[in-house]
Design an enzyme around this catalytic site. Structure first.
Site, short mmCIF file in Angstrom:
data_model
loop_
_atom_site.label_atom_id
_atom_site.label_comp_id
_atom_site.label_asym_id
_atom_site.label_seq_id
_atom_site.Cartn_x
_atom_site.Cartn_y
_atom_site.Cartn_z
N THR A 11 -0.64 -8.65 -10.96
CA THR A 11 -1.78 -9.82 -10.96
C THR A 11 -2.64 -9.98 -9.89
O THR A 11 -3.75 -10.62 -9.99
CB THR A 11 -1.16 -11.09 -11.33
OG1 THR A 11 -0.43 -11.58 -10.28
CG2 THR A 11 -0.48 -11.09 -12.84
N SER A 128 2.92 -3.22 5.90
CA SER A 128 1.41 -3.98 6.44
C SER A 128 1.32 -3.61 7.74
O SER A 128 2.22 -3.56 8.84
CB SER A 128 1.68 -5.28 6.27
OG SER A 128 0.86 -6.28 7.02
N GLU A 130 0.55 -5.89 9.73
CA GLU A 130 1.35 -6.97 10.58
C GLU A 130 2.56 -6.62 11.16
O GLU A 130 3.13 -7.37 12.01
CB GLU A 130 1.37 -8.24 9.29
CG GLU A 130 0.24 -8.84 9.30
CD GLU A 130 -0.46 -9.89 10.25
OE1 GLU A 130 0.22 -10.68 10.80
OE2 GLU A 130 -1.46 -9.62 10.61
N TYR A 152 6.16 -13.61 8.01
CA TYR A 152 5.86 -12.60 6.96
C TYR A 152 5.78 -11.00 7.48
O TYR A 152 6.48 -10.02 6.93
CB TYR A 152 4.26 -12.83 6.88
CG TYR A 152 3.58 -11.58 6.07
CD1 TYR A 152 3.62 -11.51 4.65
CD2 TYR A 152 2.94 -10.62 6.62
CE1 TYR A 152 3.10 -10.45 3.81
CE2 TYR A 152 2.33 -9.67 5.99
CZ TYR A 152 2.48 -9.44 4.81
OH TYR A 152 1.74 -8.19 4.06
N HIS A 182 -7.18 -5.09 3.92
CA HIS A 182 -8.27 -4.55 2.62
C HIS A 182 -8.48 -5.68 1.98
O HIS A 182 -7.84 -6.66 1.27
CB HIS A 182 -7.33 -3.40 1.97
CG HIS A 182 -6.04 -3.64 1.51
ND1 HIS A 182 -5.16 -3.54 2.35
CD2 HIS A 182 -5.47 -3.88 0.50
CE1 HIS A 182 -3.92 -3.96 1.56
NE2 HIS A 182 -4.13 -3.96 0.62
N1 GDD Z 1 -6.84 -16.98 6.48
C1 GDD Z 1 -7.72 -17.58 7.47
N2 GDD Z 1 -8.33 -18.71 7.16
N3 GDD Z 1 -7.75 -16.62 8.49
C2 GDD Z 1 -8.51 -17.26 9.51
C3 GDD Z 1 -8.83 -18.24 9.55
C4 GDD Z 1 -8.94 -19.28 8.16
O1 GDD Z 1 -9.67 -20.32 8.17
N4 GDD Z 1 -9.69 -18.56 10.68
C5 GDD Z 1 -9.44 -17.29 11.22
N5 GDD Z 1 -8.80 -16.42 10.73
C6 GDD Z 1 -8.01 -15.20 11.33
C7 GDD Z 1 -6.59 -15.33 11.26
O2 GDD Z 1 -6.03 -15.99 12.45
C8 GDD Z 1 -6.34 -14.02 11.23
O3 GDD Z 1 -6.58 -13.40 12.70
C9 GDD Z 1 -7.69 -13.09 10.51
O4 GDD Z 1 -8.49 -14.36 10.42
C10 GDD Z 1 -7.32 -12.67 9.27
O5 GDD Z 1 -6.55 -13.41 8.47
P1 GDD Z 1 -6.07 -13.32 7.01
O6 GDD Z 1 -7.47 -12.94 6.25
O7 GDD Z 1 -5.19 -14.41 6.44
O8 GDD Z 1 -5.17 -11.89 7.08
P2 GDD Z 1 -4.14 -11.46 7.80
O9 GDD Z 1 -4.67 -10.46 8.67
O10 GDD Z 1 -3.46 -12.56 8.60
O11 GDD Z 1 -3.15 -10.71 6.70
C11 GDD Z 1 -3.69 -9.75 5.84
O12 GDD Z 1 -3.43 -8.35 6.26
C12 GDD Z 1 -2.36 -7.90 6.43
C13 GDD Z 1 -2.61 -6.55 6.78
O13 GDD Z 1 -2.84 -6.56 8.07
C14 GDD Z 1 -2.93 -10.23 4.70
O14 GDD Z 1 -3.49 -9.56 3.38
C15 GDD Z 1 -1.39 -9.60 4.59
O15 GDD Z 1 -0.76 -9.81 3.33
C16 GDD Z 1 -1.52 -8.03 4.94
O16 GDD Z 1 -0.38 -7.42 5.16
#
Ligand code: GDD
Length: 335
Positions: A11, A128, A130, A152, A182
């Site tokens: 989903t 990931s 991460e 995570y 992505h």
């Molecule tokens: N979500 C979010 N919200 N992130 C923010 C914000 C906010 O208001 N402000 C800044 N950020 C910054 C986070 O601190 C992080 O450094 C970056 O934006 C990306 O955050 P996310 O979009 O939440 O993604 P992620 O990088 O933490 O994780 C995603 O990518 C991974 C692969 O690298 C997720 O999809 C994971 O499930 C995935 O494994």
């Protein structure tokens, strides 16, 4: 006989694109979903709306070995794509216990049930970037040491090693894709790219007046989810199982995503974006950029969509969906 694929997390953004991709290739596609999703299809199956008559959904809790075992004892599959997870990094700091439980045990249960019931089924684990966390080298590749920075990330490292262990110990075809970020118009609203694209569109339409974000200097390697699901399938069609980094090789700051998204609607992000401590993480991953040359050489995989195209597609989608009358806008809210 056509091939059969099982997708956990069908989903979600990736699950829905992968289901489309596999159906196009002639696979019979099955998905594991929470029972509550079947009870509330409008809210929870939004991304699959156009595919519902082409996929078979099984209510299942990946937190229960019995539940996973029961489904795998009824249907045989050629491919199993394990995408289900608590995937929001920030939430994993709030509730690390359930993130670890769902992500680690969910992976282990699927692997153990496959080993018991259908060891010939090829298994894909959604690893990931991460896992690289506090990066030990740049760009990151398959050989870069892991240093996860969140529950995570730790749960994904555990899943990666479980997958490797089933490959080595039981000779099963088990692989991990180490996917960098992505995105797409189907991205959940809590992730930064969709939060930005949606709020920029709302501000343009007079539905919001500011965007509150955390760290604007974090850098990510952002690709398009539709490009990345092709790589998952390619990994399962190799002669030998192996793990691959999937990335664009470009990195951009959150600030740059803001700049482009607001420019797309003719605005200057500096007039609307406010930094808010509540969106900072206790430990941040500052820089991710992947080297996907192994996947390019071995799988023949390359991303198609560019970063500017991705931002434009997301903002235009949000602008259009928010401009539609309320009822149709709700129907597409989760796509
Ligand atoms: N979500 C979010 N919200 N992130 C923010 C914000 C906010 O208001 N402000 C800044 N950020 C910054 C986070 O601190 C992080 O450094 C970056 O934006 C990306 O955050 P996310 O979009 O939440 O993604 P992620 O990088 O933490 O994780 C995603 O990518 C991974 C692969 O690298 C997720 O999809 C994971 O499930 C995935 O494994």
């Amino acid at each position: 006989m056509g091939r059969k694929a099982l997708i956990s997390g069908i989903t979600g953004q990736d699950g829905s694109y992968l289901a489309e991709h596999l159906i196009e290739l002639g696979f019979e596609v099955h998905g594991l979903v929470r029972r509550v999703a079947l009870e509330q299809p409008d809210e929870r199956l939004g991304r699959l709306g156009h595919l519902l008559d082409q996929v078979k959904l099984h209510p299942c809790s990946i937190e229960s070995y019995a539940s996973v075992f029961s489904i795998l004892s009824r249907e045989r599959f050629d491919h199993c794509y394990h995408l289900a997870a608590q995937s929001f990094v920030a939430e994993s700091f709030v509730d690390g216990f359930s993130t670890m439980n769902t992500n680690t045990n969910g992976t282990h249960y699927l692997l153990a049930a496959l080993r018991e019931l259908q060891p010939g089924c090829r298994f894909y684990f959604a690893g990931s970037s991460e896992m690289f966390g506090k990066v030990q080298e740049t760009p990151q590749r398959e050989t870069t040491p892991f240093h996860p920075r969140s529950p995570y990330g730790i749960s994904k490292v555990a899943g990666y090693y479980l997958t490797m262990n089933y490959r080595e110990a039981y000779n099963m075809f088990c692989v991990s894709g180490i996917l960098f970020n992505h995105e797409s118009p189907r991205r959940g609203y809590e992730f930064v790219t969709r939060k930005i694209s949606r709020t920029a569109a709302k501000i343009k339409l007079g539905l919001a007046h500011e965007l509150r974000l955390g760290n604007l200097d974090a850098k990510r390697d952002w690709g398009h989810a539709q490009d990345y699901v092709r790589a998952m399938r390619m990994m399962l069609e190799q002669d030998t199982p192996d793990d691959y980094v999937i990335a664009t090789g470009e990195t951009h700051a959150v600030r740059e995503f803001c700049e482009r998204a607001f420019a797309e609607v003719g605005l200057d992000y500096r007039d609307y974006v406010k930094q808010d401590p509540q969106f900072y993480r206790p430990a941040e991953v500052d820089l991710l950029v992947g080297d996907a040359s192994k996947a390019r050489a071995a799988l023949g995989w390359a991303p198609v969509r560019t970063f500017p195209e991705l931002v434009r597609e997301m903002v235009q989608h949000d602008l259009e969906s928010l401009s539609r009358p309320r009822s149709s806008h709700l129907a597409s809210a989760s796509n």
